[in-house]
Design an enzyme around this catalytic site. Structure first.
Site, short mmCIF file in Angstrom:
data_model
loop_
_atom_site.label_atom_id
_atom_site.label_comp_id
_atom_site.label_asym_id
_atom_site.label_seq_id
_atom_site.Cartn_x
_atom_site.Cartn_y
_atom_site.Cartn_z
N GLU A 60 0.89 -1.18 0.00
CA GLU A 60 0.00 0.00 0.00
C GLU A 60 0.91 1.21 0.00
O GLU A 60 1.54 1.52 1.02
CB GLU A 60 -0.91 -0.02 1.24
CG GLU A 60 -1.83 -1.22 1.32
CD GLU A 60 -2.97 -1.17 0.31
OE1 GLU A 60 -3.23 -0.08 -0.25
OE2 GLU A 60 -3.58 -2.22 0.07
N CYS A 72 -2.52 8.87 2.91
CA CYS A 72 -2.21 8.38 1.57
C CYS A 72 -3.32 8.74 0.59
O CYS A 72 -3.07 9.02 -0.57
CB CYS A 72 -1.99 6.88 1.59
SG CYS A 72 -3.34 5.98 2.36
P1 NAD Z 1 8.44 4.86 4.46
O1 NAD Z 1 8.44 4.14 3.17
O2 NAD Z 1 9.55 5.81 4.72
O3 NAD Z 1 8.45 3.84 5.70
C1 NAD Z 1 7.45 2.87 5.87
C2 NAD Z 1 7.98 1.78 6.78
O4 NAD Z 1 9.02 1.07 6.11
C3 NAD Z 1 8.60 2.26 8.09
O5 NAD Z 1 8.27 1.38 9.13
C4 NAD Z 1 10.08 2.22 7.81
O6 NAD Z 1 10.86 2.08 8.98
C5 NAD Z 1 10.16 0.97 6.95
N1 NAD Z 1 11.32 0.87 6.06
C6 NAD Z 1 12.08 1.86 5.54
N2 NAD Z 1 13.05 1.35 4.75
C7 NAD Z 1 12.88 0.00 4.77
C8 NAD Z 1 13.57 -1.07 4.15
N3 NAD Z 1 14.60 -0.87 3.33
N4 NAD Z 1 13.13 -2.32 4.40
C9 NAD Z 1 12.07 -2.55 5.20
N5 NAD Z 1 11.39 -1.56 5.82
C10 NAD Z 1 11.79 -0.31 5.60
O7 NAD Z 1 7.01 5.54 4.55
P2 NAD Z 1 6.53 6.62 5.61
O8 NAD Z 1 7.27 7.88 5.31
O9 NAD Z 1 6.58 6.03 6.97
O10 NAD Z 1 4.98 6.79 5.24
C11 NAD Z 1 4.51 7.73 4.33
C12 NAD Z 1 4.22 7.08 3.00
O11 NAD Z 1 3.30 5.99 3.19
C13 NAD Z 1 3.52 8.00 2.02
O12 NAD Z 1 4.08 7.82 0.74
C14 NAD Z 1 2.07 7.51 2.03
O13 NAD Z 1 1.36 7.80 0.85
C15 NAD Z 1 2.26 6.06 2.24
N6 NAD Z 1 1.04 5.45 2.81
C16 NAD Z 1 0.28 4.66 2.01
C17 NAD Z 1 -0.90 4.10 2.49
C18 NAD Z 1 -1.78 3.25 1.61
O14 NAD Z 1 -2.67 2.61 2.13
N7 NAD Z 1 -1.56 3.20 0.31
C19 NAD Z 1 -1.29 4.35 3.80
C20 NAD Z 1 -0.48 5.17 4.61
C21 NAD Z 1 0.70 5.70 4.09
#
Ligand code: NAD
Length: 519
Positions: A255, A289
């Site tokens: 997502e 999101c």
């Molecule tokens: P992010 O991608 O920076 O981090 C998400 C998660 O992934 C965190 O727990 C982070 O620690 C982890 N992570 C980071 N690098 C990783 C790796 N290499 N391997 C495994 N895990 C890793 O996202 P964010 O900044 O926390 O959230 C914001 C983003 O999430 C926005 O782009 C938003 O649109 C999206 N989002 C999407 C939905 C949806 O349902 N489509 C819902 C909420 C947020």
């Protein structure tokens, strides 16, 4: 600093095995800039040990059946309501969002989910008897069944620590899995508190464990240990997660980000459209999101819509939320976010956009940016093409519906969208032309509340979906069974091959598939 309860909870997240040498991560209240807790930054070995414990606990949890598991989850629904104020204040403290944003879009969602999944899991995962039209298989019993994958890894973002991290654990648990949850390092406290709640409600030890820590380190270790990854976060990280999971051919559900358009047609109820744009663009400080990220308005009503929207946004209180009804727009949650918002606004202004309200960082500690309306924007600007994820509403004038649809679809993302028109048939016809996983007419975002309705992104917004039957089946492995009950000693097509039998089979095939009118 961390309360005793938070420290204990954090220590238990690592199964009590957090040695004093385990590095920690500071958790900051982004509305004030104060450090409020520290949690362990778990390494590979600790995650591997948690995975071993989770796997060992899973068969017992599965054996409880839908009813036994449902009892625990339904107790948790009550727990969430009994502890709503505590949960809300924990969310507010680590995200900087308002009390209402935590109440409506997090606690409400979680309470709903803890009731919905146990009530529907059995039906969604019921064994199906399948009929086949293939005459060669007549008399055989065909069954489709769903088995839990085993250990699910849920990796969550910081914008909705309860809804989008913990919320995804609920169907995984209802299906009979153990779960390893890796919350965002920015917002781990909500997950730790909810895990505590589940234990109080009778969830067996190690069925759900919270692995606090960094993205690449702890998150990467989780991917390497689990049987399925449910990831919510940015598209950039989602690609890395998918690539890493591919090494072990681990299934993923992603997502990801969005750039959701809202289209205002010339016959729209402008009052409702402006209220919806203001609310769904700015609630949770625009860090949703599926929040409205860009607005297209047909030329005849552009000025009137922009005036209404500007009026509504000007009246919003952008200050720390100290309790119910004290602020409409909270702080941003993650430090880089302020710079991204500022960059998008500056880029738009440099290219000719007008700032009608907002446009600055307020002078106070913490991560703040004013709710902002930008007019006269176009697709040369970052605010219309890249995910801003902040309190900005860029509004673009379009000549007609065709241009609105073309521009709405001119995006690498396809998460959700909305269309406003008093003519609902026209609104729906336009909605059907938008390239997005969910489209609302005279509404926005609220499709997310219907847990019966699948929600998933198209294009770079994701893979798979949450909610509906698919939202729980993704946490299972399908197994097809064929049981041959009435049979001869040898099927006619088995060895040895003979010219006569081969000719007979050929004739039989022609009889089956070669007759009848085609067109
Ligand atoms: P992010 O991608 O920076 O981090 C998400 C998660 O992934 C965190 O727990 C982070 O620690 C982890 N992570 C980071 N690098 C990783 C790796 N290499 N391997 C495994 N895990 C890793 O996202 P964010 O900044 O926390 O959230 C914001 C983003 O999430 C926005 O782009 C938003 O649109 C999206 N989002 C999407 C939905 C949806 O349902 N489509 C819902 C909420 C947020």
């Amino acid at each position: 600093m961390a309360s005793l309860q938070q420290e204990q909870t954090a220590a238990r997240a690592g199964n009590g095995s957090v040695a004093t040498a385990t590095p920690t991560i500071d958790v900051t209240n982004p509305a004030t800039g104060e450090v409020i807790a520290q949690v362990p930054d778990l390494g590979r070995e600790q995650v591997a040990e948690m995975a071993r414990l989770g796997r060992a606990a899973q068969p017992g949890w599965e054996a409880l059946g839908f009813e036994g598991r449902g009892r625990v989850l339904l107790r948790m629904q009550r727990w969430v309501m009994d502890n709503a104020d505590r949960v809300i204040r924990t969310i507010v403290s680590e995200t900087g969002k308002t009390y209402e944003d935590a109440q409506l879009a997090e606690v409400n969602y979680a309470a709903n989910a803890f009731g919905f999944w146990p009530r529907n899991a059995e039906e969604y995962l019921a064994e199906e008897r399948v009929k086949t039209a293939n005459v060669m298989l007549k008399g055989k019993k065909l069954v489709l069944r769903y088995r839990p994958v085993g250990l699910v890894g849920v990796i969550g973002p910081w914008n909705y620590p309860l809804t989008n991290g913990f919320g995804d654990c609920v169907p995984a648990l209802a299906a009979g899995n153990s779960v390893l949850l890796k919350p965002s390092s920015v917002t781990p406290l909500t997950s730790l508190l909810l895990a505590e709640g589940l234990r109080e409600c009778g969830l067996p030890e190690h069925v759900l464990q919270v692995a606090t820590g960094s993205g690449g380190g702890t998150g990467g270790a989780v991917i390497d240990e689990v049987d399925m990854v449910m990831f919510t976060g940015s598209t950039e990280t989602g690609k890395k997660v998918m690539a890493q999971a591919a090494e072990r051919v681990t299934p993923v559900s992603l997502e990801l980000g969005g750039k959701d358009p809202l289209i205002v047609l010339s016959d729209a109820d402008l009052e409702r459209a402006a209220n919806a744009a203001a609310y769904y663009g700015l609630f949770n400080t625009g860090q949703t999101c599926i929040s409205v990220e860009r607005v297209y308005v047909e030329a005849p009503v552009y000025d009137e819509f922009v005036a209404k929207l500007t009026d509504k946004v000007r009246g919003l209180r952008n200050q720390p939320s100290t309790g119910p009804g004290t602020s409409e727009v909270g702080s941003l949650t993650s430090p880089p976010q302020v710079d991204i918002v500022e960059q998008h606004v500056r880029d738009a202004v440099d290219k000719g956009a007008r700032v009608l309200v907002g446009g600055h960082r307020p002078e106070r500690p913490g991560l703040w940016y004013e709710p902002t309306v930008l007019a006269d924007v176009d697709h040369s600007m970052l605010c219309m093409t890249e995910e801003t994820f902040g309190p900005t509403l860029p509004v673009m004038k379009v000549a007609d519906t065709e241009e609105a649809v073309r521009l709405a679809n001119d995006s690498p993302y396809g998460l959700s969208a909305s269309v406003f028109s008093k003519d609902v048939a026209r609104g729906e016809a336009v909605a059907r032309r938008i390239e997005a996983g969910a489209v609302c007419v005279n509404d926005a975002v609220t499709n997310y509340l219907a847990l019966e309705l699948p929600m998933g992104g198209w294009k770079a917004s994701g893979l798979g979906s949450r909610h509906g039957a698919g939202g729980i089946r993704k946490y299972t492995k399908q197994q097809s069974l064929l049981v041959s009950r009435f049979h001869t000693k040898r099927e006619l097509y088995m060895f040895p091959y003979t010219p006569r039998m081969t000719r007979l089979i050929g004739r039989f095939q022609k009889l089956l598939y070669g007759r009848g009118k085609r067109d």
